[in-house]
Design a protein around this motif. Structure first.
Motif, PDB file in Angstrom:
ATOM      1  N   PHE A 362     -30.348 -65.496 -37.911  1.00 25.02           N
ATOM      2  CA  PHE A 362     -30.060 -65.412 -36.578  1.00 25.02           C
ATOM      3  C   PHE A 362     -31.024 -65.073 -35.870  1.00 25.02           C
ATOM      4  CE2 PHE A 362     -28.046 -63.444 -32.927  1.00 25.02           C
ATOM      5  CZ  PHE A 362     -27.523 -64.481 -32.639  1.00 25.02           C
ATOM      6  N   LYS A 365     -33.545 -67.540 -35.227  1.00 29.59           N
ATOM      7  CA  LYS A 365     -33.024 -68.591 -34.443  1.00 29.59           C
ATOM      8  C   LYS A 365     -32.762 -69.866 -35.434  1.00 29.59           C
ATOM      9  CE  LYS A 365     -34.551 -67.273 -29.912  1.00 29.59           C
ATOM     10  NZ  LYS A 365     -35.218 -66.254 -30.408  1.00 29.59           N
ATOM     11  N   THR A 368     -27.639 -69.811 -35.230  1.00 28.17           N
ATOM     12  CA  THR A 368     -27.227 -69.656 -34.105  1.00 28.17           C
ATOM     13  C   THR A 368     -25.924 -68.894 -33.819  1.00 28.17           C
ATOM     14  OG1 THR A 368     -26.472 -71.731 -33.325  1.00 28.17           O
ATOM     15  CG2 THR A 368     -28.781 -71.236 -33.070  1.00 28.17           C
ATOM     16  N   LYS A 369     -25.474 -68.566 -32.787  1.00 29.09           N
ATOM     17  CA  LYS A 369     -24.388 -68.088 -32.084  1.00 29.09           C
ATOM     18  C   LYS A 369     -23.126 -69.123 -32.620  1.00 29.09           C
ATOM     19  CE  LYS A 369     -22.039 -66.145 -28.064  1.00 29.09           C
ATOM     20  NZ  LYS A 369     -22.199 -65.629 -26.553  1.00 29.09           N
ATOM     21  N   LYS A 370     -23.528 -70.346 -32.560  1.00 28.34           N
ATOM     22  CA  LYS A 370     -22.414 -71.137 -32.640  1.00 28.34           C
ATOM     23  C   LYS A 370     -22.206 -71.463 -34.285  1.00 28.34           C
ATOM     24  CE  LYS A 370     -22.327 -76.258 -32.606  1.00 28.34           C
ATOM     25  NZ  LYS A 370     -23.180 -77.312 -32.272  1.00 28.34           N
ATOM     26  N   GLU A 376     -22.894 -62.725 -33.022  1.00 25.88           N
ATOM     27  CA  GLU A 376     -24.330 -62.722 -32.753  1.00 25.88           C
ATOM     28  C   GLU A 376     -24.596 -61.618 -33.679  1.00 25.88           C
ATOM     29  OE1 GLU A 376     -25.870 -63.090 -28.448  1.00 25.88           O
ATOM     30  OE2 GLU A 376     -23.822 -62.372 -28.093  1.00 25.88           O
TER      31      GLU A 376
END
Lengths: 630, 630
Positions: A362, A365, A368-370, A376
């Motif tokens: 995370f 990147k 991701t949050k998705k 997060e």
């Protein structure tokens, strides 16, 4: 029947419901002793190569050792083994507690389970009998409910129930097996193997007294040990702070695994320490059968992370894996996550490393949050850590990928995620830094079941006068950061010694050379002699340990593993992100040389790592040399 | 200085007359213990390769072990070692008696002799001092005259004098060293090495008491042993009949070397037996330092073979070598020949085998009456046997060729004589039949110093419950004629154990697994602990033994020996001339396979027999791995 054993080994085929009782002669027991070696005997003899770990053909073995059930501190462990779904290697995991002794009291030294039940079942083992019972109504339950339901059904509130939780049912590749909801056969995904067999639990209760060659001697040793434990600083501090007693000193040395092994120091170490636990949430202590050290924690976490004391409390490994490794400093949350792991049946080490991996993905990147359904999960995000434990257990969202373990997850995720996957042979690296204890690099790389911290005494032990505590001819202490041939020699010998413990069923904290040990070498010999009547020399004992290591190696060779699999995550060959000292990396060439030397010292081909025929005969397991599938 | 040792090692250069005292730390002593390993340490470190054994550069080492001089039965042996002029390999030979303890009481654990004196000298060692004394007037004397002259000169009638006789001076390649005229460092021609250095004798006398960690414990053990020896059948029968106690039972089994190994039964065995000796010529018994077993014979042979009791009497090896092997059945003559050997300084085994070789050459007309100056040495010709002993000692006539040993003599004689030369690596085969004790085939072939019967416990020991007498994990007895991988394993372990004795300075009759043993494993550990304070485990002990074997192997590898030298005389691959049983030969393919397995079990390359680098590091002698000349 040899003294000290139950004398029977039972094979249960869940497909056919056939139960077979096997008896072996005294030489068989003396040669393999139990635990690790016993499990490997069956896996090598009876499991064909290339079997899928989740296939009904896989065998799940519960094996006690000769020491299991002797009423003395540290004599209570047992092995669970199978081909591991996490690593595809020999898979093994040990627990103390009460299940192993109880199995022997019920009449069995080991349990070999094969096949797959048509629908969920559990086994009820009592006084030389095995019953296969329906578990459809329990399927899906957490370990506590499972345990309670079964105890009620069989009318035996004091039965020991080794169960899987929902994670095992869902074949999370690092699902574990727990008895009394807190004693875990944690590693290698053996809970998932149980799940794959539709085997929800095994309950045991036995009233049989083990026959010892010299019970009086054992009583005498027990009296001595009870007093000694009170007087010894090692057992005392372990009782006070649990296994977490080492957390702060590791942090001090810069060797506390932090933020997925990027760092070696955690700025919040004190907040997750054994000392802090003792001051805040600790409500009680638990021991294992016959052991007054009571190193197990019982905690009651506070709002918003209330925990159920019946699930025990976090060990050092758990505090680091779900704490510093994820950058999390909330002791209540860690305890809560620990409870979730014990309720769902997840190995806390693999769980923590998998979450730390996800966090690093995370932060970089790659995820991701998705991907995280809105979470997060930066390092230090307590809530995300806790949520991810549940998502993994239930295989929800990204949890379904993470439930495969970091090796498979990173391959699936791709985009460079592999370099954040801290594992050896698919098994997540435990909470000990090889960069500061360098023979641990060899232990992780060569352990037959992937990265494991219980394969060898750690280097810090070798810095003291080893010869005094374990007279094997190691006459010179060596620094923890040494990786010379002398260290490889020390590692090789200690490796055999610790492998012996896994055959005996002995706790590695209880017997020398651990600094918290109660018994020395000569007492261990006395204990085995009192139990069995056998006057085992240290030669014969080490050879049992060596035999087991080499049998495990043969298993893996048969499964196609080569020396190329004996390696480490790249990260360990580089220094920490934050510089903590000049020597804080594994020098690759030295590591490679050490590996070859270790193979050679073990009597394995130094270039291939394959045990030589002569070594197999020397270890009196020539039958493996002739093994058709090799 | 570690307890149990004198603490000093002295190096004497006879060329420069330089005397250097060396001290080593406790770890050094603990790692090598003494004797064999200590001697090899110096030979590997300080002797260059390819040195002629008779060159001044060769080193002659007298090395005691940690047990030498402990006042207990069997704790009195010492090693003499050098590069052997008989084999060009590592040469070693052990003796009991009194010289070793006396050397320690005089202040020295070992004596390393190099160079060559300008004219004959002897050494006089007393109370931490070494004097080099003129021996020109003694040169040529027999051992008794030598001993008497020296004792008179130094004014010390109770000095222990290790001397060579005329055979050593004349460089007979199997000349030996004797102290008190009867305790022989018999094999490998070390007396010739002494002769080549113009060193006639070494006299020692010491008044120093060894410091033990726990003298009380030793006193206790001594009391126990004194009583035990009276009660034990093994020591009792050895006291009664000496080492010859085995002669008749070997003959019964068809395993008494007879007529140069053509036969396994000697029709006159009873006439040369220990029993017969006890009935006839035995006048007294002798023991070694601290030992009440008294297995040494003192005889007085009768007309026409009167013997001097001061030369002792024949051991089993001598009775067979000069008796059955030559077809000779006259006990008086054998005793007389034994006296000649002790007076001239000849190894009785090599002497007997060499004469038997000459006899077989004569019977096959390869040598004739003319070659023997009129003698007709058929098997059984007593007079010829006795004469030939003297001719060899003096290098008279054919004796000059025979003094080179059977390997060189047979090559010189040619015409097929080689097939009658019973030797391995140039050393004459001792009086134990590998065809009936099959791991002895491996012992003879792989012994670092050529065929030797003291390298390993003999197979007959393995037929009993080995595990009970030597708990090394050998759980199944094996027949003496077995040469399976299980036997190779047993051989390998026992080889290490017996090598340990040669480092300790312990008599192989005194400690388990010998059937006449006084002490068991745990008592041996107690003895070493009482002497040194070291709590040696059997692991550490066996590793010392293994270390010494491997060091010796490295020595030979450096000298150019290969696996092809690890073989046996062809005769052993065939049955006896007179059929004594189906199994009475060494099956060649089985032998070859066993050899490879043995190499592998030792951690040597199974194809070349060269110790691997890893094994050297594992044995904590990495310095040999880096050894430039390897």
């Amino acid at each position: 029947m040899p003294y000290g054993y139950a004398g029977k080994i039972v094979k249960v085929n869940l497909t056919t419901e056939n139960v077979e009782i096997k008896k072996f002669d005294e030489n068989f027991y003396r040669k393999y002793l139990g635990g690790r070696a016993l499990a490997l005997y069956f896996l090598l003899k009876e499991l064909k190569k290339d079997v899928d770990p989740f296939s009904p053909k896989n065998k799940l073995i519960f094996a006690t050792g000769v020491a299991t059930g002797i009423p003395l501190p540290g004599m209570n462990r047992y092995c669970v083994a199978a081909k591991s779904p996490l690593t595809n290697t020999f898979g093994e995991s040990y627990a103390g507690g009460f299940f192993g002794p109880e199995l022997k009291f019920a009449g069995f030294d080991a349990l070999v389970i094969e096949g797959k039940a048509e629908k969920p079942i559990y086994l009820w083992i009592h006084d030389n009998e095995i019953e296969i019972k329906n578990a459809t109504h329990i399927w899906g339950q957490k370990t506590k409910e499972t345990t309670e339901t079964i105890c009620k059904e069989i009318g035996e509130p004091r039965a020991r129930v080794a169960a899987i939780g929902p994670a095992g049912e869902k074949l999370v590749r690092f699902a574990n097996i727990l008895h009394d909801m807190k004693y875990a056969n944690g590693r290698c995904g053996l809970g998932a193997v149980m799940g794959s067999k539709n085997l929800k639990a095994i309950a045991v209760k036995g009233g049989q007294r083990l026959k010892f060659a010299d019970r009086e001697k054992i009583v005498k040793l027990a009296k001595w040990a009870a007093k000694a434990i009170k007087d010894m600083p090692g057992p005392r501090s372990r009782r006070k702070y649990g296994t977490a007693v080492i957390l702060l000193s590791l942090n001090e040395l810069g060797l506390l695994p932090t933020r997925n092994f990027l760092d070696g120091k955690f700025e919040h170490a004190e907040e997750i320490s054994g000392e802090k636990m003792a001051e805040t949430i600790l409500v009680s202590k638990k021991g294992c059968y016959g052991c007054a050290i009571m190193c197990k924690r019982v905690v009651k976490g506070k709002y918003p992370y209330e925990t159920d004391p019946e699930y025990g409390g976090p060990e050092y490994e758990t505090l680091a894996a779900l704490g510093s490794l994820c950058g999390v400093n909330d002791l209540n949350a860690i305890s809560y996550a620990n409870m979730l792991c014990n309720a769902y049946g997840l190995d806390t080490i693999s769980t923590g490393v998998t979450i730390a991996f996800a966090m690093e993905c995370f932060e970089n990147k790659i995820l991701t949050k998705k991907d995280f359904n809105g979470l997060e999960p930066k390092f230090g995000n307590t809530n995300a850590m806790v949520k991810l434990v549940e998502m993994i257990a239930k295989r929800e969202g990204i949890g379904d990928i993470l439930a495969e373990g970091v090796m498979r997850a990173s391959r699936k995720i791709g985009r460079g995620a592999e370099k954040f996957a801290m594992h050896v042979k698919g098994k997540e690296v435990p909470m000990h830094e090889p960069r500061g204890k360098k023979s641990l690099a060899l232990a992780y790389a060569t352990s037959p079941c992937g990265a494991d911290h219980m394969q060898n005494a750690h280097d810090t032990l070798f810095e003291s006068d080893v010869e005094k505590i374990l007279p094997l001819g190691i006459l010179k202490p060596l620094s923890a950061t040494d990786l010379s041939p002398e260290k490889v020699r020390m590692f090789t010998y200690l490796n055999m010694w610790w492998s012996l413990f896994d055959c005996l069923g002995v706790c590695k904290f209880a017997v020398t050379p651990h600094p918290a040990a109660v018994f020395d070498v000569s007492q261990l010999r006395d204990i085995i002699k009192a139990a069995t009547g056998w006057d085992l020399t240290v030669w014969e004992m080490l050879k049992v340990g060596e035999r087991a290591i080499t049998m495990a190696r043969c298993f893996n060779v048969r499964e196609g593993f080569t020396k190329d699999d004996d390696t480490l995550p790249e990260r360990f060959f580089k220094p920490f992100r934050s510089n903590i000292g000049v020597d804080a990396k594994i020098p690759k060439q030295e590591f490679e040389n050490s590996l070859k030397l270790f193979y050679g010292m073990m009597g394995w081909n130094p270039d291939t790592g394959v045990p030589t025929e002569a070594k197999l005969y020397e270890l009196d397991v020539g039958w493996i040399a002739n093994f058709s599938a090799r």
